[in-house]
Design an enzyme around this catalytic site. Structure first.
Site, PDB file in Angstrom:
ATOM      1  CG  HIS A 203      13.531  26.780   1.699  1.00  0.00           C
ATOM      2  ND1 HIS A 203      12.446  26.858   2.896  1.00  0.00           N
ATOM      3  CD2 HIS A 203      12.708  27.910   0.958  1.00  0.00           C
ATOM      4  CE1 HIS A 203      11.342  27.487   2.585  1.00  0.00           C
ATOM      5  NE2 HIS A 203      11.494  28.115   1.589  1.00  0.00           N
ATOM      6  NE  ARG A 204      10.920  32.134   3.270  1.00  0.00           N
ATOM      7  CZ  ARG A 204       9.916  32.602   2.635  1.00  0.00           C
ATOM      8  NH1 ARG A 204      10.092  33.365   1.508  1.00  0.00           N
ATOM      9  NH2 ARG A 204       8.508  32.130   2.959  1.00  0.00           N
TER      10      ARG A 204
END
Length: 354
Positions: A203-204
């Site tokens: 998700h970064r």
């Protein structure tokens, strides 16, 4: 003492679950909770309150979406309104999100003391929004609750030893949560794979917003799923949108975002963790699983130092090779790196003594 706690994202819900319990046990502390709404999907937000027994927020600001500046600015304005109304004695913020920074800045401008839980962490990558948030939050806090000795050392190098602040190594509240809720872990609905899968999170922004990195990671996940073991990916809504926008095909076992108890269940049964999350690196360690981290730096350097965590960036070949090498390995906490599960109690008792 009237505390105003600000939360808005998954890791903060988990941390608050144990700290709020500890605060409630102190007769001279009361707590008001603001949920900024930064995580607004029901599976990323509401489910944590239902599962973890966190008191329902007194204020739900429903602020999400938009650029970092827009989101932080809107939060700053709305949080300030609540602070002026409630007049807390101290503000409590967690971690490194936009909610964290907005809460700390609003309090500092109103001259309200700020306590930062998970202070002193550094990845030394200023391209990460989280790094900016955590540095600035530390700068305006007067009470810095650090999870590790490495965090203490970071603050000392930045001159905090000469500032009028309290810097304390209390341990990591994430370990408190993992130990407390381990016996209540539940399987995700409809999950039918046997043990031995590779639990993955992605998700970064540094990965999802960079097409080259995202393509390399998706390619690695597909290869691992086909050649090593099933890759189980609870897919973050933002990541799902980024993959679709890039036109990439993800050939792994995708499931809906899970609550914390389901995440613990998956951690207990997986053979390896592959992630770009900060918190999941530690959660893997708490449950004795080797971790491969798809980032170039990590704030949890002690896990790299003891060999429990390997950094692989977004290099497709390196990701695949490292996962293949570490698959099924166990790790042990031989050095009590994170305080042994007593951090929340230490924090609440210290706040009560002030």
């Amino acid at each position: 003492m009237k505390l105003l706690t600000i939360i808005g994202a998954r890791p903060q819900f988990i941390k608050a679950s144990v700290v709020s319990k500890a605060i409630a046990e102190q007769v001279d502390l009361s707590e008001i909770i603001i949920h900024t709404g930064q995580h607004f999907d029901a599976n990323m937000s509401d489910i944590f309150f239902d599962q973890l027994g966190i008191p329902r927020p007194n204020y739900l600001l429903d602020i999400h979406g938009g650029s970092h500046g827009e989101m932080t600015g809107r939060m700053l304005s709305e949080i300030e309104r609540v602070m002026i109304k409630e007049k807390p004695d101290r503000v409590l913020v967690y971690g490194d999100t936009n909610s964290t920074l907005a809460g700390a800045l609003a309090a500092a401008k109103l001259h309200i003391p700020v306590a930062h839980i998970e202070a002193g962490l550094r990845s030394f990558n200023m391209r990460m929004p989280e790094e900016i948030n955590r540095i600035l939050t530390d700068q305006v806090s007067d009470l810095l609750f650090c999870p590790t000795q490495a965090a203490i050392d970071n603050l000392a190098r930045e001159g905090f030893s000469d500032k009028p602040v309290q810097v304390l190594n209390v341990g990591d509240v994430m370990q408190d949560s993992a130990l407390f809720f381990a016996q209540r872990a539940t399987a995700p609905q409809g999950f039918d794979l046997s043990d031995g899968f590779i639990l993955t999170t992605l998700h970064r922004a540094e990965n999802t917003d960079d097409l080259a990195r995202l393509e390399a990671i998706v390619g690695a996940l597909n290869t691992i799923h086909a050649t090593v073991a099933h890759v189980v990916l609870p897919l973050h809504p933002r990541t799902k949108a980024a993959i679709a926008k890039a036109g990439l095909i993800l050939n792994v076992h995708v499931i809906e975002p899970v609550g914390y108890l389901e995440m613990i269940w998956l951690l207990q049964r997986c053979a390896l963790v592959l992630t770009d999350s900060g918190g999941v690196q530690k959660e893997a360690f708490f449950f004795g699983k080797a971790c491969v981290t798809m980032r170039d730096q990590t704030e949890w350097v002690e896990l790299v130092d003891v060999g429990a965590n390997k950094l692989v960036g977004a290099d497709q070949a390196n990701i695949v090779a490292t996962v293949g090498r570490l698959y099924g390995q166990k790790v042990e906490d031989q050095h009590q790196l994170y305080g042994g599960g007593q951090a929340a109690e230490r924090i609440a008792k210290y706040l009560s003594s002030k």
